[in-house]
Design a protein around this motif. Structure first.
Motif, PDB file in Angstrom:
ATOM      1  N   SER A   1       0.880  -1.341   0.006  1.00  0.00           N
ATOM      2  CA  SER A   1       0.005   0.105   0.135  1.00  0.00           C
ATOM      3  C   SER A   1       1.012   1.235  -0.021  1.00  0.00           C
ATOM      4  CB  SER A   1      -0.896  -0.027   1.318  1.00  0.00           C
ATOM      5  OG  SER A   1      -0.137  -0.045   2.355  1.00  0.00           O
ATOM      6  N   GLN A   2       2.220   1.352   0.215  1.00  0.00           N
ATOM      7  CA  GLN A   2       2.900   2.378   0.382  1.00  0.00           C
ATOM      8  C   GLN A   2       4.236   2.324  -0.576  1.00  0.00           C
ATOM      9  OE1 GLN A   2       4.334   2.948   4.195  1.00  0.00           O
ATOM     10  NE2 GLN A   2       2.227   3.185   5.228  1.00  0.00           N
TER      11      GLN A   2
ATOM     12  N   LYS B   1       0.993  -6.739   2.944  1.00  0.00           N
ATOM     13  CA  LYS B   1      -0.294  -6.083   3.458  1.00  0.00           C
ATOM     14  C   LYS B   1      -1.125  -6.045   2.004  1.00  0.00           C
ATOM     15  CE  LYS B   1       2.132  -3.246   6.640  1.00  0.00           C
ATOM     16  NZ  LYS B   1       2.122  -1.720   6.993  1.00  0.00           N
ATOM     17  N   ILE B   2      -1.164  -7.447   1.281  1.00  0.00           N
ATOM     18  CA  ILE B   2      -1.802  -7.210  -0.010  1.00  0.00           C
ATOM     19  C   ILE B   2      -3.500  -7.256   0.503  1.00  0.00           C
ATOM     20  CG2 ILE B   2      -0.219  -8.531  -1.329  1.00  0.00           C
ATOM     21  CD1 ILE B   2      -1.773 -11.097  -0.763  1.00  0.00           C
TER      22      ILE B   2
ATOM     23  N   MET C   1       3.457 -12.974  -2.535  1.00  0.00           N
ATOM     24  CA  MET C   1       2.420 -11.899  -1.935  1.00  0.00           C
ATOM     25  C   MET C   1       1.795 -12.345  -0.682  1.00  0.00           C
ATOM     26  SD  MET C   1       0.584 -10.421  -5.511  1.00  0.00           S
ATOM     27  CE  MET C   1       0.429 -11.990  -6.232  1.00  0.00           C
ATOM     28  N   VAL C   2       1.878 -11.987   0.130  1.00  0.00           N
ATOM     29  CA  VAL C   2       1.525 -12.362   1.589  1.00  0.00           C
ATOM     30  C   VAL C   2       0.615 -10.962   2.152  1.00  0.00           C
ATOM     31  CG1 VAL C   2       3.728 -13.682   1.740  1.00  0.00           C
ATOM     32  CG2 VAL C   2       3.501 -11.462   2.994  1.00  0.00           C
ATOM     33  N   SER C   3       0.108 -11.698   3.060  1.00  0.00           N
ATOM     34  CA  SER C   3      -0.579 -10.792   4.230  1.00  0.00           C
ATOM     35  C   SER C   3       0.018 -11.400   5.744  1.00  0.00           C
ATOM     36  CB  SER C   3      -2.034 -10.846   4.388  1.00  0.00           C
ATOM     37  OG  SER C   3      -2.752 -10.098   5.441  1.00  0.00           O
TER      38      SER C   3
ATOM     39  N   ASN D   1      -2.075 -15.205   5.221  1.00  0.00           N
ATOM     40  CA  ASN D   1      -2.125 -15.699   3.925  1.00  0.00           C
ATOM     41  C   ASN D   1      -0.847 -15.534   2.990  1.00  0.00           C
ATOM     42  OD1 ASN D   1      -3.378 -16.250   1.354  1.00  0.00           O
ATOM     43  ND2 ASN D   1      -4.119 -14.240   0.850  1.00  0.00           N
ATOM     44  N   GLY D   2      -0.432 -16.711   2.418  1.00  0.00           N
ATOM     45  CA  GLY D   2       0.721 -16.665   1.533  1.00  0.00           C
ATOM     46  C   GLY D   2       2.111 -16.889   2.069  1.00  0.00           C
ATOM     47  N   VAL D   3       2.209 -17.136   3.483  1.00  0.00           N
ATOM     48  CA  VAL D   3       3.224 -17.169   4.275  1.00  0.00           C
ATOM     49  C   VAL D   3       4.112 -18.782   3.880  1.00  0.00           C
ATOM     50  CG1 VAL D   3       4.418 -17.447   6.518  1.00  0.00           C
ATOM     51  CG2 VAL D   3       2.618 -15.509   5.961  1.00  0.00           C
ATOM     52  N   GLU D   4       3.119 -19.648   3.997  1.00  0.00           N
ATOM     53  CA  GLU D   4       3.546 -21.240   3.744  1.00  0.00           C
ATOM     54  C   GLU D   4       4.156 -21.302   2.405  1.00  0.00           C
ATOM     55  OE1 GLU D   4       2.205 -25.823   3.980  1.00  0.00           O
ATOM     56  OE2 GLU D   4       0.961 -23.973   4.773  1.00  0.00           O
ATOM     57  N   ASP D   5       3.440 -20.616   1.348  1.00  0.00           N
ATOM     58  CA  ASP D   5       4.222 -20.489   0.029  1.00  0.00           C
ATOM     59  C   ASP D   5       5.614 -19.822  -0.005  1.00  0.00           C
ATOM     60  OD1 ASP D   5       2.195 -21.794  -1.097  1.00  0.00           O
ATOM     61  OD2 ASP D   5       0.976 -20.078  -1.695  1.00  0.00           O
ATOM     62  N   LEU D   6       5.568 -18.819   0.671  1.00  0.00           N
ATOM     63  CA  LEU D   6       6.947 -17.903   0.859  1.00  0.00           C
ATOM     64  C   LEU D   6       7.965 -19.023   1.680  1.00  0.00           C
ATOM     65  CD1 LEU D   6       8.595 -15.546   1.142  1.00  0.00           C
ATOM     66  CD2 LEU D   6       7.673 -14.707   3.104  1.00  0.00           C
TER      67      LEU D   6
END
Length: 600
Positions: free
Chosen positions: A107-108, A134-135, A162-164, A169-174
């Protein structure tokens, strides 16, 4: 442990982009902590970090992650600070890693400190993985931020994770991406021991606890080790890892990160960046270690009670063990007695150290106004470094005074460019470049005197940009300037701790403001107090604090006037004698008033 299944990486980002929150989610995904044990900013173990919502100390933790390929991987994660004042923590952490996660707020976008941290990672030849955080926010713009990363940073962001960090969300893929793309550590577990000390702290029961990265060889419990810098031998009493709770282990091999306890009680024996080798192989070469950091801001710290001087020295030694970017040397002040001249990386760093002294070591301290280090060329051709205004030579002996100049990199939305340029111009800044990164964001580069930044520049920057501006700076060089020392006199006695060095054009204005501030904070005494600001023998401003007065004529009712005059003369003589032998008490608020000179 097979080093093929080890990954050492660090999380880097601008302040408030979600590093610590992402680390929290990684702890949860890998089941390192239970839901009951979990708390926000789990790795930040100081109360001051949780209260301010910032990371001050880099923290390391080992996570066990079962990948989709069926193997168990051990991830050594280092969560780093984001503020520019703690960049040395980041640089030391990156030197101990093989890869880095570049976290950018979707967002920034890319901020000033994002760039600074990326360049440090590139200098260490690390594999950099861009991560958009922060997606889940409604105003996040993923495509725009990907373009910013590619255009400004120069890293391919097409496959960025892309994670939140808030929702997980998306942390395991990271984590799968980390296993796949960050290389395993190099090093020979069978070779001669080489371990790099990258952090340490003091424990009252165990002595100095050292955090090391094993580069080559293996260290076992009971081994005799040799510290190259300290030239000292020790026996390894305990080896541990943080996962995130401390677990004792029997050995650490090449590629692993862990804690070594040898019962070291002398804190001077440990130096961050030192190399640990086996006592039998003292000739093993040193590791490259870390570049010595140069303090940017200096101030004097004194105990309120002179009897606490030795306790303050012990507290400094233990604090410097935990924060290697902090320096201190003894000094003496006529006003404050025995204390220390301390060096810091910035104003926030200074405030944090002072607060830690009061909280962790229960010290009552008085600190002087911050100053920077000047280069003074005398008429005899001698060049000296002065970080204390009281140590400045007499004006007739000075040829030139050079002040440190920093290059300030400011990222700000287009709407606030005019405000920022005006601020930098008021602070004697010289514009170098204005670059439009996108149609909405601008990069402004100025050269500013460091002395103009150490008080409230960052606060004013945030205020004028409604919190949207971000800033990074680095030292350029020293340049001669028309500087002078403004002295504060109390009853014609110079108070060295209140002296300041400023530009000659601002001397009269700052001197007047300072004596007005001091008049508010210094309490009334039994005699008159005269506060003066002076440059050499020239008085710039004066304020008076009237004495308490007892009405000695109250008991006189009529009679000869000579009796009243005699009583008044006797009172006048007593006040004069009191003024000679008395000393003016200066409260801590008076020293803080020097900080607030520019507010009015």
């Amino acid at each position: 442990m097979d080093k093929r299944f080890i990954r050492n990486f660090s999380i880097i980002a601008h302040i408030d982009h979600g590093k610590s929150t992402l680390a929290d989610r990684m702890l949860e995904v890998t089941n390192a902590v239970t839901q009951r044990e979990m708390s926000d900013q789990f790795l930040d173990n100081m109360d001051i970090e949780k209260e301010r919502g910032i990371t001050i100390k880099a923290q390391t933790v080992r996570l066990k992650f079962k990948s989709r390929d069926g193997n168990d991987y051990y991830l050594n994660l280092i969560d780093t600070p984001g503020h520019v004042d703690f960049s040395y923590e980041v640089s030391r952490s990156l030197a101990s890693c093989d890869g880095a996660l570049l976290v950018v707020d979707a967002s920034q976008g890319v901020e000033a400190q994002t760039l600074a941290n990326v360049y440090m990672a590139i200098d260490n030849d690390l594999e950099i993985l861009p991560v958009l955080n922060k997606i889940d926010l409604p105003h996040s713009d993923v495509d725009k931020v990907k373009n910013e990363i590619e255009e400004i940073v120069g890293i391919d962001a097409s496959c960025a994770n892309m994670v939140s960090a808030k929702t997980g969300n998306g942390v395991e893929d990271l984590l799968e991406t980390i296993v796949e793309k960050i290389p395993a550590p190099t090093g020979d577990p069978e070779g001669n021991l080489q371990a790099l000390i990258f952090d340490s702290w003091y424990d009252a029961y165990q002595g100095v606890i050292v955090i090391v990265r094993i580069v080559h060889g293996t260290i076992k419990k009971g081994d005799k080790i040799y510290l190259k810098h300290s030239d000292a031998d020790y026996e390894v009493l305990k080896l541990s890892i943080r996962s995130p709770f401390i677990i004792d282990v029997d050995q650490l091999s090449a590629g692993e990160v862990g804690m070594v306890v040898c019962g070291i009680k002398t804190v001077r024996d440990i130096k961050v960046g030192d190399t640990i080798v086996h006592s039998k192989h003292r000739e093993t070469p040193n590791l490259s270690g870390y570049m010595e950091i140069k303090p940017m801001v200096f101030c004097g710290i004194f105990p309120v009670e002179s009897s606490e001087y030795s306790s303050l020295r012990d507290s400094f030694e233990k604090l410097a063990l935990n924060d290697s970017s902090f320096t201190f040397i003894p000094e003496t002040s006529q006003a404050l007695g025995f204390g220390f001249r301390c060096g810091f990386l910035g104003l926030l760093h200074m405030n944090i150290v002072q607060e830690r002294l009061e909280r962790e070591f229960e010290m009552n301290i008085i600190s002087t106004a911050p100053s920077v280090e000047y280069k003074v060329l005398t008429i005899s051709g001698e060049s000296i470094l002065v970080d204390n205004p009281a140590m400045l030579p007499e004006s007739h002996l000075i040829e030139t005074i050079s002040e440190p100049i920093v290059e300030v990199n400011i990222h700000v939305p287009n709407d606030f460019v005019g405000n920022i340029i005006k601020l930098c111009t008021e602070r004697r800044g010289v514009q170098k470049e204005i670059r439009y990164i996108t149609t909405e964001r601008v990069q402004i580069i100025y050269e500013l005197p460091l002395a103009e930044m150490v008080f409230d520049f960052y606060d004013k920057l945030k205020g004028l940009s409604k919190g949207y501006a971000s800033m990074d700076y680095e030292l350029c060089d020293y340049r001669a300037s028309n500087l002078t020392e403004v002295d504060i006199l109390l009853n014609k006695e110079k108070v060295d701790a209140l002296s300041i060095i400023c530009h000659r054009e601002h001397a009269k204005h700052k001197g007047r403001l300072l004596v007005q501030k001091l008049r508010k904070y210094i309490g009334r005494q039994q005699y008159d107090i005269v506060i003066q600001a002076a440059v050499g023998s020239t008085i710039l401003a004066r304020e008076s604090i009237k004495a308490f007065r007892k009405n000695v004529l109250a008991k006189c009712y009529g009679g000869d006037i000579s009796r009243k005059r005699k009583l008044l003369e006797k009172q006048k003589a007593g006040k004069k004698r009191m003024k000679v032998v008395g000393s003016v008490e200066i409260p801590q608020e008076a020293f803080l008033a020097v900080l607030k000179v520019d507010e009015d």
